[in-house]
Motif scaffolding. Structure first.
Motif, PDB file in Angstrom:
ATOM      1  N   PHE A 187       0.999  -1.291  -0.122  1.00  0.00           N
ATOM      2  CA  PHE A 187      -0.016  -0.121  -0.001  1.00  0.00           C
ATOM      3  C   PHE A 187       1.206   1.334  -0.043  1.00  0.00           C
ATOM      4  O   PHE A 187       1.961   1.221   0.741  1.00  0.00           O
TER       5      PHE A 187
ATOM      6  N   CYS B 218     -12.404   6.024  -3.475  1.00  0.00           N
ATOM      7  CA  CYS B 218     -11.726   5.055  -4.362  1.00  0.00           C
ATOM      8  C   CYS B 218     -11.676   5.423  -5.769  1.00  0.00           C
ATOM      9  O   CYS B 218     -11.370   4.494  -6.610  1.00  0.00           O
TER      10      CYS B 218
ATOM     11  N   SER C 171      -9.061  -2.860  -5.258  1.00  0.00           N
ATOM     12  CA  SER C 171      -9.663  -2.778  -3.925  1.00  0.00           C
ATOM     13  C   SER C 171     -11.004  -2.003  -3.827  1.00  0.00           C
ATOM     14  O   SER C 171     -11.426  -1.598  -3.037  1.00  0.00           O
TER      15      SER C 171
ATOM     16  N   TYR D 252     -10.307  -7.932  -5.059  1.00  0.00           N
ATOM     17  CA  TYR D 252     -11.049  -7.892  -3.627  1.00  0.00           C
ATOM     18  C   TYR D 252     -12.733  -8.060  -4.028  1.00  0.00           C
ATOM     19  O   TYR D 252     -13.277  -6.589  -4.433  1.00  0.00           O
TER      20      TYR D 252
ATOM     21  N   PHE E 290     -14.458  -2.147  10.373  1.00  0.00           N
ATOM     22  CA  PHE E 290     -13.176  -2.931  10.844  1.00  0.00           C
ATOM     23  C   PHE E 290     -12.161  -2.192   9.999  1.00  0.00           C
ATOM     24  O   PHE E 290     -10.879  -2.599  10.188  1.00  0.00           O
TER      25      PHE E 290
ATOM     26  N   PHE F 176      -6.786   0.949   9.445  1.00  0.00           N
ATOM     27  CA  PHE F 176      -6.046   1.094   8.274  1.00  0.00           C
ATOM     28  C   PHE F 176      -6.254   2.415   7.661  1.00  0.00           C
ATOM     29  O   PHE F 176      -5.092   3.012   6.813  1.00  0.00           O
ATOM     30  N   ARG F 177      -7.172   3.214   7.686  1.00  0.00           N
ATOM     31  CA  ARG F 177      -7.473   4.528   7.364  1.00  0.00           C
ATOM     32  C   ARG F 177      -6.572   5.516   7.888  1.00  0.00           C
ATOM     33  O   ARG F 177      -6.131   6.151   7.383  1.00  0.00           O
TER      34      ARG F 177
ATOM     35  N   GLN G  61     -18.748  -0.006  -1.595  1.00  0.00           N
ATOM     36  CA  GLN G  61     -18.456  -1.152  -0.773  1.00  0.00           C
ATOM     37  C   GLN G  61     -19.695  -1.824  -0.527  1.00  0.00           C
ATOM     38  O   GLN G  61     -20.840  -0.911  -0.528  1.00  0.00           O
TER      39      GLN G  61
ATOM     40  N   VAL H 117      -8.671  -8.094   8.545  1.00  0.00           N
ATOM     41  CA  VAL H 117      -8.247  -6.599   8.452  1.00  0.00           C
ATOM     42  C   VAL H 117      -7.817  -5.784   9.594  1.00  0.00           C
ATOM     43  O   VAL H 117      -7.751  -6.639  10.787  1.00  0.00           O
TER      44      VAL H 117
ATOM     45  N   TYR I  56      -1.977  -8.967   9.435  1.00  0.00           N
ATOM     46  CA  TYR I  56      -1.005  -8.236  10.018  1.00  0.00           C
ATOM     47  C   TYR I  56      -0.128  -8.950  11.190  1.00  0.00           C
ATOM     48  O   TYR I  56       0.827  -8.641  11.614  1.00  0.00           O
TER      49      TYR I  56
END
Ligand code: PBG
Length: 327
Positions: A80, A133, A168, A195, A203, A207-208, A224, A276, A316
């Protein structure tokens, strides 16, 4: 099956050796994909607040973590890009630059670990000033005009050496658009990991923060999926396979094990599950409080995702658990 006392299911649970012999699901380090956040700048190894133990790496510090990944025998990474606000624009044009951050990272990793499979996340949210996105027009994320930009990004990653591209964004038709663009450029052998069933999930919160990709207005629910919909998830997966996806993903994993199981029963392509950021953060928070045994619950979580039907797990936890699991 004859009932008790002829049948006693406890017979096969009596010793570790017997339990190991009849174990139905085994997670190997070979099943794991490790996500990496690549940031602009130099000499950076910056821990992500809500993801203890995960870092943003600049290209020059990447070798440190890549060497650990290779030593742990983790077979693949998912990249990423993390950009400064000043590097972002309305259309995410930094994402398809030949000297973009992910492109540089791909080349750096290939130099030190040519056998490590490099998967790249293909999306605009890490590169757009508005954090969505796709391209925004009149306050809406427009589908068809976004496809061409995603395709450019996928081609650019592949040219830099990516082994698999993973869109994604959840635009309709992006797998077909990316397949056509890759083929046109001669990259007929580059697989696409879609994805496919990606839900609009709370969740993704940590990440953001990690990727600095929070939408500046609204949310992602218009592209999404609604967390309530399992049948629609199968339609998403089916369409992505028809458009040319070589592997498909269900994301997140834990609240969607039913979707993984249904997808496994219906489709024969390799199935990937994304454990995630929020799922990781919950574990780390409980462990930090001394409430859960990390090694034990991570193995339980990964085993459950595999038992549901996933072939591969993006997680992770990969580096932390690699040493403790079967090779
Ligand atoms: C980019 C993207 C996201 C994740 C993977 N790719 C965030 C989002 O859609 O908001 C989430 C990964 C995670 O939470 O670990 N579109």
């Amino acid at each position: 099956m004859s009932p008790f006392p002829i049948t006693r299911l406890r017979r096969l649970r009596a010793t570790p050796a017997l339990r190991d012999l009849v174990r139905e699901t085994r997670v190997s380090v070979r099943d794991l994909i490790y996500p990496l956040f690549i940031t602009e700048g130099a000499n950076i190894r910056q821990e992500i607040g809500a993801m203890p133990g995960q870092f943003r790496w600049s290209v020059d510090t990447l070798p440190r973590i890549v060497e650990k990944i290779v030593a742990a025998k983790i077979p693949a990474v998912l990249l990423f890009g993390v950009l400064e606000p000043s590097s972002k624009d309305e259309i995410g044009s930094a994402s398809w630059r030949d000297d973009g951050i992910v492109q540089q990272a791909i080349r750096a990793i290939k130099r030190i670990a040519p056998e490590l499979v490099i998967i790249t996340d293909v999306c605009l949210c890490e590169y757009t000033s508005h954090g969505h996105c796709g391209i925004v027009k009149d306050g809406r994320v427009v589908n068809d005009a976004t496809l061409e930009l995603l395709a450019r990004q996928a081609v650019s990653h592949t040219r830099a050496g990516a082994d698999i591209v993973a869109p994604s964004d959840m635009m309709d038709g992006r797998v077909a658009a990316i397949r056509a663009a890759l083929d046109r450029e001669g990259f007929t052998e580059t697989p696409i990991l879609a994805y496919a069933a990606k839900f609009a999930s709370g969740f993704y919160g940590p990440f953001r923060e990690a990727a600095a990709s929070t939408p500046q207005f609204g949310d992602r629910r218009a592209y999404q999926m609604d967390p309530a919909n399992a049948r629609e998830a199968l339609r998403e997966i089916e369409l992505d396979i028809e458009e040319g996806a070589d592997l498909v993903m269900v994301k997140p994993a834990l609240a969607y094990l039913d979707v993984i199981a249904k997808a496994r029963a219906r489709f024969d392509v390799p199935l990937v599950a994304y454990n995630v950021s929020g799922e990781y953060a919950m574990v780390k928070a409980a462990v930090a409080n001394g409430w859960l045994d990390e090694q034990r619950i991570v193995l339980e979580i990964l085993t459950a995702i595999k038992r549901a039907g996933a072939d591969l797990i993006i997680t992770y936890h990969a580096l932390d658990v690699a040493k403790t699991m079967s090779q």
